[in-house]
Scaffold this motif. Sequence first.
Motif, PDB file in Angstrom:
ATOM      1  N   GLU A 143      17.708 -23.450  -7.478  1.00 22.36           N
ATOM      2  CA  GLU A 143      16.557 -22.927  -8.188  1.00 22.36           C
ATOM      3  C   GLU A 143      15.984 -21.776  -7.382  1.00 22.36           C
ATOM      4  O   GLU A 143      15.825 -21.881  -6.163  1.00 22.36           O
ATOM      5  CB  GLU A 143      15.506 -24.019  -8.390  1.00 22.36           C
ATOM      6  N   ALA A 144      15.699 -20.681  -8.043  1.00 22.17           N
ATOM      7  CA  ALA A 144      15.135 -19.514  -7.381  1.00 22.17           C
ATOM      8  C   ALA A 144      14.100 -18.901  -8.302  1.00 22.17           C
ATOM      9  O   ALA A 144      14.420 -18.483  -9.419  1.00 22.17           O
ATOM     10  CB  ALA A 144      16.227 -18.497  -7.058  1.00 22.17           C
ATOM     11  N   GLY A 145      12.846 -18.855  -7.853  1.00 26.70           N
ATOM     12  CA  GLY A 145      11.783 -18.376  -8.711  1.00 26.70           C
ATOM     13  C   GLY A 145      11.713 -19.229  -9.962  1.00 26.70           C
ATOM     14  O   GLY A 145      11.667 -20.455  -9.897  1.00 26.70           O
ATOM     15  N   ASN A 146      11.756 -18.598 -11.125  1.00 25.00           N
ATOM     16  CA  ASN A 146      11.728 -19.347 -12.382  1.00 25.00           C
ATOM     17  C   ASN A 146      13.118 -19.431 -13.015  1.00 25.00           C
ATOM     18  O   ASN A 146      13.251 -19.581 -14.225  1.00 25.00           O
ATOM     19  CB  ASN A 146      10.727 -18.739 -13.365  1.00 25.00           C
ATOM     20  N   GLY A 147      14.161 -19.342 -12.161  1.00 24.65           N
ATOM     21  CA  GLY A 147      15.525 -19.403 -12.659  1.00 24.65           C
ATOM     22  C   GLY A 147      16.323 -20.547 -12.056  1.00 24.65           C
ATOM     23  O   GLY A 147      16.136 -20.910 -10.888  1.00 24.65           O
TER      24      GLY A 147
END
Length: 322
Positions: A143-147
Amino acid sequence: MTMNGSRIKIYTLIIFLISLTSFVHGGTGFIVLGDSGTGTDKQYRVANGIQQVCDNRPCLFAIGLGDNIYESGPKNETDQQFIDKFEDPYQNLNFPFFMALGNHDNTLLIPGDGAYNYRGNYEVAYTEHSDKWKMPARYYGIEAGNGLFVAYDSNPMASYLPDANPYWWPRGTYVQEEKAWVKQTLTESDATWKFAFAHHPYLTNGRSSLEPTLAGPKPHDDFVEEAICDEADIIFAGHEHAQEILHNEQDDCGKTIFVTSGAAAKDGSKRRWFPRHDRYWDNFGDLGFMHGYLDGDQLTLRAYRVDDNGNAVLEHQEEFNK
């Protein structure tokens, strides 16, 4: 799924740091590249082009789309090839690379036959020997930021030759376990953006789609349609030594868009004489890579060509909105 579950903890800190950096920058920038591991001048030129872009745009991590160690994969988890074909070319890029497996990474006899899946485990194990290379399992999520980014292993379903071990067969135990995990991970995630990435494309206008495999295309197609289609916003793939951004095909795969970025060290793939799939843009014949930027409900995808001097030239920009 112990094979993946036991390794998720390894990425807790990395995911936290990426998410924190995303918050500071206001968005999540990432590099997309595939078919990279040659150790040749072409790989170094693309690395230089990536550095140019990342000097001016946020690059928090890269996703690698397989064929990480040409031509026949590593011989063990400390093979010198990891240095020559990964660490040295990317020594000036100071962010993690989240890697997926390709057919060349799983070679048995003929380079790229994809018939010895155990070889890919050396690339998983190399994660413990590198600060930059990240492959906690053959399939996994970050998961990275909202992705959400889900790496999946397309080789057992799409290799030119099947593995001798039934466990790895195109519809064998391993593939069924992987499919269940990928489907569950995508379905249960509440991330704004969901991406899947692997080596073999589900759709391409390149001539690799005409290459025969012993199992045929259906095992891989079924995997994607049952586990990923209409859940992932984009599937990133390599294998075709070209760059493509293709429209979704609602009847077969719902909202999912298809992106090929397999020109990070090899070029020269040919477009089919009669392309079957509608495209936003493509480039067959040049080295290149892509840069993605997530900012709230918007994804900006930029495609770069790399010239003979290692300069990155912006060729196309596409914006997608939720």
